[in-house]
Design an enzyme around this catalytic site. Sequence first.
Site, PDB file in Angstrom:
ATOM      1  N   HIS A  19      -7.974  -5.179  -0.366  1.00 32.08           N
ATOM      2  CA  HIS A  19      -6.804  -4.412   0.053  1.00 32.08           C
ATOM      3  C   HIS A  19      -6.457  -4.788   1.490  1.00 32.08           C
ATOM      4  CE1 HIS A  19      -4.067  -0.955  -0.371  1.00 32.08           C
ATOM      5  NE2 HIS A  19      -4.246  -0.813   0.934  1.00 32.08           N
TER       6      HIS A  19
ATOM      7  N   SER B  58       0.829  -1.204   0.000  1.00 29.91           N
ATOM      8  CA  SER B  58       0.000   0.000   0.000  1.00 29.91           C
ATOM      9  C   SER B  58       0.872   1.266   0.000  1.00 29.91           C
ATOM     10  CB  SER B  58      -0.951  -0.039   1.194  1.00 29.91           C
ATOM     11  OG  SER B  58      -1.959   0.923   1.065  1.00 29.91           O
TER      12      SER B  58
ATOM     13  N   ASP C  25     -10.260  -4.253  -4.445  1.00 32.72           N
ATOM     14  CA  ASP C  25      -9.407  -3.194  -3.906  1.00 32.72           C
ATOM     15  C   ASP C  25      -9.564  -1.960  -4.780  1.00 32.72           C
ATOM     16  OD1 ASP C  25      -7.387  -1.525  -2.981  1.00 32.72           O
ATOM     17  OD2 ASP C  25      -5.775  -2.971  -3.233  1.00 32.72           O
TER      18      ASP C  25
END
Length: 312
Positions: A281, A156, A251
């Site tokens: 995610h 991320s 995601d």
Amino acid sequence: MPVNAKIKYFLDKMKEIPQMPLDKVSPEDYRKRENRGLDFQQPKEQVHDVEDKLLSLDGRDLPIRIYTPEGLAPYPALVFFHGGGWVIGSLESHDSICRTLANTSGCKVISVGYRLAPENKFPAAVNDAYDSLVRIASEHKEYEIDPARIAVGGDSAGGNLAAVACIMSKERRGPSIIHQLLIYPSTGYEEEPPSMQENGEGYLLTGEIMQWFRSHYFNRDEEINDPYASPILYHDLSGLPPASIFTAEYDPLRDVGKAYAEKLRASGVPVFYKNYSGLIHGYANFAPVVPEAKMALEEAALELHHAVTNIK
């Protein structure tokens, strides 16, 4: 494919909990909530050696955690940056991920606790990522790592920092990086992709949360167009290290990671890309309890293993 059943159960339970409006939630409150969640984590993988240290950089000391797998020095290394929107996340929140990466890849994993926003806004985290990479590479003998086999990686926001560290190293003729491991990375976009709308609600990371992170990370809205914030906007991605990029079906950043993989390939950079059906995610944090997430994380680690062992 529908959302993984175990993850869906978690998401459904989350919906039952009353949530305070995000504009009323401070970064400190969010971090406390994250820390409470860590109390319920499953047992973690055992690693041959785990050590906490301070990394001394100009004007600041950063906490690092070093995971040494079984094997002999000098080790290949992964300098790892945790996710959390540049606002939350810590060495502890990504401890289980780093343990799996070390054991499966055979790399010595050095997890860096970079400075968080809003206490330290953009580009503080970027500078910490690059400066820590430089310092670790320069002290490779102390860390018992092979300077010819240093990779960077993260998930991320940490994937964002890893990608930008590669760009900075190219610009500044810094450390040689053998590979970049990017797990559902936030790499920016030229036009908002479909996944932002398709998955912007209901899958843990939402459009509202992403905006909350950005409001705390950036000094001004325009900074999102800086290539050190959105590496996909960098003018010349050629010559960057080979990459492994992993995304998830549900995601909002799915198409962001895919677009970065495609732009790297178009620039002549070798890329392994895979999108995981049924996952969301943050799936790497579910690895201790969701077998499919564990398999995905282990596949990322195996790609890293191949990168640092198959040197031409």
